[in-house]
Design a protein around this motif. Structure first.
Motif, PDB file in Angstrom:
ATOM      1  N   LYS B  34       0.832  -1.206   0.000  1.00  0.00           N
ATOM      2  CA  LYS B  34       0.000   0.000   0.000  1.00  0.00           C
ATOM      3  C   LYS B  34       0.863   1.250   0.000  1.00  0.00           C
ATOM      4  O   LYS B  34       0.575   2.214  -0.708  1.00  0.00           O
ATOM      5  CB  LYS B  34      -0.926  -0.010   1.214  1.00  0.00           C
ATOM      6  CG  LYS B  34      -2.058  -1.001   1.085  1.00  0.00           C
ATOM      7  CD  LYS B  34      -2.814  -1.097   2.383  1.00  0.00           C
ATOM      8  CE  LYS B  34      -3.923  -2.126   2.270  1.00  0.00           C
ATOM      9  NZ  LYS B  34      -4.525  -2.402   3.594  1.00  0.00           N
ATOM     10  N   ALA B  38       1.009   3.754  -3.250  1.00  0.00           N
ATOM     11  CA  ALA B  38       0.571   5.127  -3.058  1.00  0.00           C
ATOM     12  C   ALA B  38       1.642   6.138  -3.402  1.00  0.00           C
ATOM     13  O   ALA B  38       1.358   7.315  -3.532  1.00  0.00           O
ATOM     14  CB  ALA B  38       0.137   5.325  -1.607  1.00  0.00           C
ATOM     15  N   LEU B  83      -4.423   3.795   3.842  1.00  0.00           N
ATOM     16  CA  LEU B  83      -4.421   3.971   2.400  1.00  0.00           C
ATOM     17  C   LEU B  83      -5.539   3.269   1.658  1.00  0.00           C
ATOM     18  O   LEU B  83      -5.712   3.491   0.484  1.00  0.00           O
ATOM     19  CB  LEU B  83      -3.086   3.504   1.827  1.00  0.00           C
ATOM     20  CG  LEU B  83      -2.080   4.632   1.796  1.00  0.00           C
ATOM     21  CD1 LEU B  83      -0.739   4.107   1.398  1.00  0.00           C
ATOM     22  CD2 LEU B  83      -2.532   5.706   0.834  1.00  0.00           C
ATOM     23  N   ILE B  84      -6.261   2.430   2.306  1.00  0.00           N
ATOM     24  CA  ILE B  84      -7.322   1.740   1.582  1.00  0.00           C
ATOM     25  C   ILE B  84      -8.379   2.758   1.184  1.00  0.00           C
ATOM     26  O   ILE B  84      -9.016   3.370   2.019  1.00  0.00           O
ATOM     27  CB  ILE B  84      -7.954   0.629   2.443  1.00  0.00           C
ATOM     28  CG1 ILE B  84      -6.892  -0.376   2.813  1.00  0.00           C
ATOM     29  CG2 ILE B  84      -9.107  -0.004   1.715  1.00  0.00           C
ATOM     30  CD1 ILE B  84      -7.386  -1.478   3.696  1.00  0.00           C
ATOM     31  N   GLY B  85      -8.507   2.916  -0.102  1.00  0.00           N
ATOM     32  CA  GLY B  85      -9.502   3.839  -0.606  1.00  0.00           C
ATOM     33  C   GLY B  85      -9.176   5.283  -0.317  1.00  0.00           C
ATOM     34  O   GLY B  85      -9.997   6.158  -0.483  1.00  0.00           O
ATOM     35  N   GLU B  87      -6.559   8.315  -1.136  1.00  0.00           N
ATOM     36  CA  GLU B  87      -5.455   8.683  -1.996  1.00  0.00           C
ATOM     37  C   GLU B  87      -4.720   9.902  -1.484  1.00  0.00           C
ATOM     38  O   GLU B  87      -3.987  10.552  -2.221  1.00  0.00           O
ATOM     39  CB  GLU B  87      -5.969   8.899  -3.417  1.00  0.00           C
ATOM     40  CG  GLU B  87      -6.551   7.614  -3.979  1.00  0.00           C
ATOM     41  CD  GLU B  87      -6.942   7.748  -5.410  1.00  0.00           C
ATOM     42  OE1 GLU B  87      -6.909   8.858  -5.929  1.00  0.00           O
ATOM     43  OE2 GLU B  87      -7.297   6.717  -5.998  1.00  0.00           O
TER      44      GLU B  87
END
Lengths: 199, 259
Positions: B34, B38, B83-85, B87
């Motif tokens: 992740k 990112a 960081l999931i979903g 940005e």
């Protein structure tokens, strides 16, 4: 992760970038889904291809990063697992060439301790010994035979699948596999003979 | 085609489970992914693809990757779960992974070299991440700059951070002990740690050895031995980052064994 819209498509986002057919329904395929479903597979393949701590973390990471980028191009001509194994093979080649499996740092301590309650100490010892033997054997093979053996005998892929993944003729794969199997049988015979001598 | 004998198949079957990841591996690697996914793909990536002599089509793909990479922002390795979903949230650069991913749009085989070339953290003189330095100092000891390690954070050389150790035997011993611990061979881990203790009684890596001993002893239910190791660890390094981990792991184990 983004929710699929009425057409079943996810909005483009970091973790939802493709679609996979699941029966008749198109379900969103995201990096998260891929990772969750296939982390163990990728780890095992790389481990069997010779990766150890700490480098295996990076190899696994690279496999999924590449998969993340290539999801939109994934045509689903093979299973997701086979596709990831193909990426893992290429990543493994890259890592071998550039890093030669060097390591200097200590592995981080595990966050959780391995649960050994599921098998007896003897069973656990036997499995560990089998793994050590197999490790040693795999190390003795050249890269091509090792790939063929691992993919056929441990990942249960067919020779045509392996041929496509490694970019070789099917007959070549059969030849590598036959050779690797013969070597494996000979290694087992030697091991058995040593055990008998030591009794 | 030659088929394997029953004995060979049985051996493969017995070894099969031994190759799986340990508990915690999945979450740890996911956090790294992740963080890397990112990270933005910097301008150097495009030039890398262009100068590597790949076909124009691949360059176009590289540019597309750059644009895609620019849509996401940086993330610290310490806070990957956010960081999931999400940005947003740039805090710390992990450019080497982004470069690797972007360069994958070119010939796959060139990616790691390019990543290595472009990774400024590979230079000992440029180590500027104190957290990473701390990690390396505690995990590896001073002599392991691991210049070729793929993980940048582990490749951070922190030569000035710790006293002298005797490489490579000492590190080999402790590394093997940890691998044994991870693979569920706690007795072997203890034996290796004991060898380390005998051979290097005043080692700079004593903290690491004690932590390994404590965890290995917990694994096999030797709580008294674990307590001794923990007490020694507390005495030697009361602020050791291993203590929380040991406490958590041993507590979970104790719970399981009492159920």
């Amino acid at each position: 992760m983004t929710e699929p819209d009425s057409a079943g498509h996810s909005a483009p986002g970091m973790w939802a970038v493709g679609l996979v057919r699941s029966g008749r329904v198109e379900a969103p395929l995201s990096l998260e889904v891929l990772y969750d479903a296939h982390f163990d597979d990728v780890w095992r393949v790389l481990r069997r291809l010779g990766f150890r701590e700490p480098g295996i973390d990076d190899a696994v990471q690279d496999v999924f990063l590449v998969a993340h980028r290539r999801l939109p191009e994934f045509e689903r001509r093979s299973s997701t697992k086979t596709w990831l194994i193909g990426i893992a093979l290429r990543v493994a080649k890259d890592h071998r060439r550039t890093h030669a499996r060097k390591s200097g740092a200590l592995d981080p301590l595990p966050d959780e301790l391995p649960d050994r309650s599921s098998s007896s100490p003897l069973e656990a010892a036997e499995k560990a010994e089998a793994a050590r033997f197999l490790d040693h054997f795999l190390e003795s093979l050249d890269e091509e035979k090792r790939e063929a053996f691992v993919l056929a005998e441990l990942e249960q892929l067919t020779a045509p699948e392996i041929a496509e993944l490694v970019g070789a003729n099917v007959n070549t794969v059969y030849s590598r596999l036959r050779n690797a199997r013969e070597r494996f049988e000979r290694a087992i015979a030697r091991r058995r003979a040593e055990e008998e001598r030591s009794r | 085609m030659t088929e394997l004998s029953k004995e060979a198949r049985a051996l493969l079957e017995a070894a099969r489970d031994q190759y799986g990841p340990a508990a915690g591996d999945k979450a740890r690697v996911l956090a790294k992914i992740k963080a890397a996914a990112a990270a933005p793909a910097p301008a150097a990536t495009a030039s890398t693809a262009a100068t590597s002599g790949v076909a124009a089509k691949l360059v176009v793909l590289g540019v597309a990757a750059l644009i895609a990479g620019a849509l996401v922002l940086r993330q610290t390795a310490e806070e990957p779960a956010k960081l999931i979903g999400n940005e947003a949230g740039p805090t710390k650069s992990t450019p080497e992974r982004a470069k690797f991913v972007a360069s994958e749009s070119g010939p796959a085989k060139s990616a790691p070299e390019e990543r290595a070339k472009l990774d400024p953290k590979r230079s000992p003189a440029k180590s500027t991440a104190p957290d990473a330095a701390k990690f390396v100092a505690s995990e590896a000891g001073p002599t392991n700059s691991a210049p070729d390690s793929v993980v940048a954070i582990e490749a951070e050389p922190v030569i000035e951070a710790a006293p002298v150790v005797d490489p490579p035997n000492e590190l080999v011993l402790l590394r093997e002990a940890r691998i044994a611990l991870r693979d569920g061979r706690a007795e072997e881990a203890l034996a290796l740690a004991a060898t380390h203790e005998r051979t290097y009684p005043s080692s700079a890596l004593t903290e690491e050895r004690l932590a390994t001993q404590a965890l290995a002893a917990c694994t096999i239910g030797q709580y008294e031995q674990a307590d001794r190791a923990i007490a020694a660890l507390v005495e030697r390094a009361p602020a050791s980052e291993h203590l929380a981990r040991i406490h958590r792991a041993c507590k979970n184990r104790e719970k399981k064994s009492s159920q």
